[in-house]
Design a protein around this motif. Structure first.
Motif, short mmCIF file in Angstrom:
data_model
loop_
_atom_site.label_atom_id
_atom_site.label_comp_id
_atom_site.label_asym_id
_atom_site.label_seq_id
_atom_site.Cartn_x
_atom_site.Cartn_y
_atom_site.Cartn_z
N LEU A 94 0.97 -1.09 0.07
CA LEU A 94 -0.11 -0.01 0.18
C LEU A 94 0.86 1.38 0.15
CD1 LEU A 94 -2.75 1.31 0.22
CD2 LEU A 94 -2.54 1.16 2.67
N ASN A 95 1.96 1.33 0.73
CA ASN A 95 2.70 2.69 0.81
C ASN A 95 3.30 2.72 -0.47
OD1 ASN A 95 2.25 2.74 3.46
ND2 ASN A 95 4.26 2.13 4.31
N THR A 96 3.96 1.84 -1.14
CA THR A 96 4.55 1.72 -2.45
C THR A 96 3.57 2.38 -3.52
OG1 THR A 96 6.12 0.17 -1.83
CG2 THR A 96 5.89 0.72 -4.32
N THR A 97 2.45 1.66 -3.48
CA THR A 97 1.26 1.99 -4.59
C THR A 97 0.77 3.13 -4.41
OG1 THR A 97 0.99 -0.52 -4.65
CG2 THR A 97 -0.71 0.96 -5.92
N LEU A 98 0.59 3.66 -2.96
CA LEU A 98 -0.22 4.89 -2.70
C LEU A 98 0.37 5.94 -3.09
CD1 LEU A 98 -2.84 5.94 -1.28
CD2 LEU A 98 -1.56 5.94 0.81
N LYS A 99 1.93 6.01 -3.19
CA LYS A 99 2.62 7.35 -3.59
C LYS A 99 2.41 7.58 -5.16
CE LYS A 99 6.39 6.83 -0.24
NZ LYS A 99 7.66 6.84 -0.25
N LEU A 100 2.38 6.58 -5.96
CA LEU A 100 2.10 6.63 -7.37
C LEU A 100 0.62 7.06 -7.56
CD1 LEU A 100 2.68 6.17 -10.27
CD2 LEU A 100 2.49 3.71 -9.94
N ALA A 101 -0.33 6.48 -6.94
CA ALA A 101 -2.00 6.54 -7.00
C ALA A 101 -2.03 8.09 -6.79
CB ALA A 101 -2.52 5.76 -6.23
N LEU A 102 -1.64 8.73 -5.82
CA LEU A 102 -1.91 10.06 -5.39
C LEU A 102 -1.41 11.05 -6.52
CD1 LEU A 102 -1.86 10.07 -1.65
CD2 LEU A 102 -3.88 9.60 -2.95
N SER A 103 -0.36 10.74 -6.99
CA SER A 103 0.17 11.58 -8.17
C SER A 103 -0.48 11.45 -9.36
CB SER A 103 1.77 11.42 -8.19
OG SER A 103 2.14 10.37 -8.59
N GLY A 104 -1.03 10.12 -9.57
CA GLY A 104 -1.83 10.13 -10.89
C GLY A 104 -3.32 10.81 -10.89
N ASN A 105 -4.04 10.51 -11.96
CA ASN A 105 -5.28 11.17 -12.13
C ASN A 105 -6.61 10.13 -11.60
OD1 ASN A 105 -4.24 13.39 -13.48
ND2 ASN A 105 -4.28 12.04 -15.59
N THR A 106 -6.14 9.03 -11.20
CA THR A 106 -7.47 8.08 -10.70
C THR A 106 -6.79 7.44 -9.21
OG1 THR A 106 -6.32 6.28 -11.82
CG2 THR A 106 -8.11 7.64 -12.84
N PRO A 107 -6.76 8.50 -8.16
CA PRO A 107 -6.39 7.88 -6.96
C PRO A 107 -7.67 7.42 -6.22
CG PRO A 107 -6.72 10.45 -6.87
CD PRO A 107 -6.95 9.95 -8.15
N PRO A 108 -7.48 6.38 -5.10
CA PRO A 108 -8.73 6.19 -4.50
C PRO A 108 -9.30 7.34 -3.67
CG PRO A 108 -6.60 5.63 -3.36
CD PRO A 108 -6.25 6.06 -4.75
N ASP A 109 -10.44 7.28 -3.29
CA ASP A 109 -11.34 8.40 -2.68
C ASP A 109 -10.67 8.35 -1.17
OD1 ASP A 109 -13.39 9.46 -4.61
OD2 ASP A 109 -13.42 7.19 -4.87
N VAL A 110 -10.76 7.23 -0.61
CA VAL A 110 -10.49 7.15 0.98
C VAL A 110 -9.59 6.11 1.00
CG1 VAL A 110 -12.35 5.97 1.36
CG2 VAL A 110 -11.37 7.10 3.08
N PHE A 111 -8.42 6.20 1.91
CA PHE A 111 -7.43 5.26 2.21
C PHE A 111 -6.69 5.39 3.41
CE2 PHE A 111 -6.43 8.86 -0.37
CZ PHE A 111 -5.37 9.41 0.36
N GLN A 112 -5.94 4.47 3.86
CA GLN A 112 -5.19 4.48 5.22
C GLN A 112 -3.64 5.06 4.65
OE1 GLN A 112 -6.06 0.31 6.28
NE2 GLN A 112 -6.07 1.42 8.21
N ALA A 113 -3.33 6.12 5.22
CA ALA A 113 -2.01 6.73 4.90
C ALA A 113 -1.14 6.78 6.28
CB ALA A 113 -2.11 8.03 4.37
N ASN A 114 0.02 6.10 6.43
CA ASN A 114 0.90 6.03 7.58
C ASN A 114 0.83 7.61 7.83
OD1 ASN A 114 3.55 6.18 8.83
ND2 ASN A 114 3.37 4.00 8.89
N ASN A 115 0.93 7.76 9.02
CA ASN A 115 0.73 9.36 9.39
C ASN A 115 2.31 10.18 9.87
OD1 ASN A 115 0.87 7.70 11.66
ND2 ASN A 115 -0.23 8.86 13.11
N GLY A 116 3.52 9.28 9.31
CA GLY A 116 4.62 9.66 9.44
C GLY A 116 5.14 10.82 8.51
N ARG A 117 6.18 11.34 8.54
CA ARG A 117 6.83 12.36 7.47
C ARG A 117 6.89 11.59 6.09
NH1 ARG A 117 8.48 17.33 9.63
NH2 ARG A 117 8.56 17.24 11.78
N PRO A 118 7.33 10.40 6.01
CA PRO A 118 7.44 9.93 4.56
C PRO A 118 6.13 9.50 3.87
CG PRO A 118 8.84 8.66 6.25
CD PRO A 118 7.80 9.54 6.95
N GLN A 119 4.96 9.49 4.48
CA GLN A 119 3.79 9.22 3.71
C GLN A 119 2.93 10.38 3.96
OE1 GLN A 119 1.97 6.32 2.25
NE2 GLN A 119 4.25 5.62 1.86
#
Length: 452
Positions: A94-119
């Motif tokens: 999830l950590n790896t894929t989420l970074k790519l997804a959020l910078s693209g045009n079709t990200p998920p609407d709601v998701f879990q994101a680690n609350n540290g600085r890297p995420q």
């Protein structure tokens, strides 16, 4: 995983099925930052029309999977106009894929994101998350989640300051890293439950002499040793000093005698055979699964393993806070991975309604029933078994005593990789304690000086 399922509540006193999609994120990036939603918040999902919410989570293990499956089912039954398109992945995936997804045009609407600085911190800086303050006001989240909890999903809008500013996520569960103990093996070895850090270390020697593997650790994934080192560090370093390092605050230092002692302790454990010889070649999941089947006596890990270990080990396992070296408890811990909303979501109100549903008081009861540790209304919940009661009690003590200190990999955007690799080198004796700490200090001090 960190699976941790991996957060924090440290500094201030504290806490008071669905379609499975294999869709890939869009590959075309959008350089424009979406602004936060404006206007009146809609809080009635039944009046939001036909909506499909793409939901990404890392709730794949035991009780985690059980709770989100039940809550999703209840949400869909109550609001059939909102379809949940769920994608479930391991934390690392999830950590790896989420970074790519959020910078693209079709990200998920709601998701879990680690609350540290890297995420979360980097996502906030890039304008990829919706500030949740309006929703917090509309749903009363500030009444149920005190500031001491909300601060660990809060950032300034530029992502530089961690712990203040706007709210960008909401967690479901609490976490504390402690020690799972195979009570049957401990008793068979004639060892009493350690009450102090010295007694714990003495018990490691006794167990080794009796032919047992004292401490289970699989560090192929690199991050598991962070929790073990954090546990040792908390018995040697003052909590406020750890908080400065963990939060990436100015004024901390890794290269201290106390941190050196903590690092040397890990090396000593390796030399004395308290850890398996293949510690860096064994994966996290095979390690705890081996513990569940009777290999080893102690497992330093988080409360997220409660459901799996309780189910497999029954009354043979308990969970305790690390025995204190000072008389006052100290343990790594905080919140589970919070839920956030993409700034590109076309349905932010529906996404917020979903988050509200899975963090409601009724949801906390579902979490408790499925062997999870509710982050809110914890005292009102009933643990389902003996291990659950032990976990609830340990977390309650840590909260009451202000004993939680942050996960160390949250300190800088690169600290997760830095400390993970450095700990592998330390355990393999490819680096001395001083070289290990120098590596961490370089990452930490470079970030602090540039983050002004």
């Amino acid at each position: 995983m960190r699976s941790r399922p991996t957060t924090l509540l440290a500094a201030a006193g504290l806490i008071g099925a669905v379609a499975l999609s294999a869709c890939a994120p869009g590959s075309n990036s959008d350089s424009g930052k979406s602004s936060a939603p404006t206007g009146q918040v809609s809080t009635d999902p039944s009046k939001m029309g036909d909506v499909t919410l793409t939901v990404w989570d890392q709730e794949i293990r035991g009780g985690q999977k059980a709770q989100i499956t039940e809550l999703n089912k209840e949400f869909q039954a109550k609001y059939p106009n909102i379809k949940l398109d769920r994608v479930s992945r391991s934390t690392d995936d999830l950590n790896t894929t989420l970074k790519l997804a959020l910078s693209g045009n079709t990200p998920p609407d709601v998701f879990q994101a680690n609350n540290g600085r890297p995420q979360m911190g980097s996502f906030v800086k890039a304008g990829q998350l919706v500030p949740l303050d309006r929703y917090a006001d509309a749903y009363g989240w500030k009444d149920r989640y005190p500031e001491s909890v909300r601060q660990y999903s809060s950032y300034s809008t530029d992502g530089k300051t961690f712990g203040t500013g706007s709210l960008y996520g909401l967690p479901q569960v609490g976490e504390v890293v402690g020690i799972y103990v195979n009570k049957a093996k401990l008793q068979k070895a004639g060892v009493s439950m350690p009450q102090t850090w010295d007694q714990f270390q003495q018990s490691l020697a006794t167990l080794k002499a009796k032919g047992e593997l004292p401490l289970v650790l699989g560090n192929l994934d690199k991050w598991p040793a962070i929790h073990v080192f954090g546990t040792v560090q908390a018995q040697n370093v003052q909590p406020d000093a750890i908080r400065k390092l963990g939060f990436g605050q100015k004024g901390g230092s890794w290269t201290t005698p106390e941190n050196t002692k903590a690092a040397q302790t890990l090396v000593d454990w390796v030399d004395k055979g308290y850890l398996s010889k293949d510690v860096n070649g064994l994966g996290y999941d095979p390690a705890w699964q081996g513990f569940a089947k009777g290999k080893g006596v102690y497992l330093i890990a988080g409360t997220w393993l409660q459901a799996d270990l309780g189910k497999q080990m029954g009354n043979d396992v308990t969970f305790v806070l690390p025995p204190s070296a000072s008389g006052s408890p100290a343990a790594t811990g905080g919140t589970g991975i919070p839920w956030a909303i993409s700034s590109k979501s076309k349905h932010p109100d529906a996404a917020a309604a979903y988050i509200n549903f899975i963090t409601s008081k009724d949801a906390m009861a579902v979490l408790a029933k499925t062997d999870n540790l509710p982050i809110a209304d914890t005292a009102a919940q009933q643990a389902p078994n003996a291990l659950g009661k032990d976990v609830f009690a340990a977390f309650g003590t840590a909260v009451q005593k202000n004993a939680l200190v942050p996960y160390l990999d949250y300190a800088t955007p690169t600290m997760s990789d830095t400390i993970g690799a450095a700990l592998q080198d330390l355990l393999a004796k490819k680096a001395t304690p001083q070289q290990f700490l120098d590596t961490l200090e370089k990452d930490y001090s470079s970030f602090v000086s540039s983050n002004q």
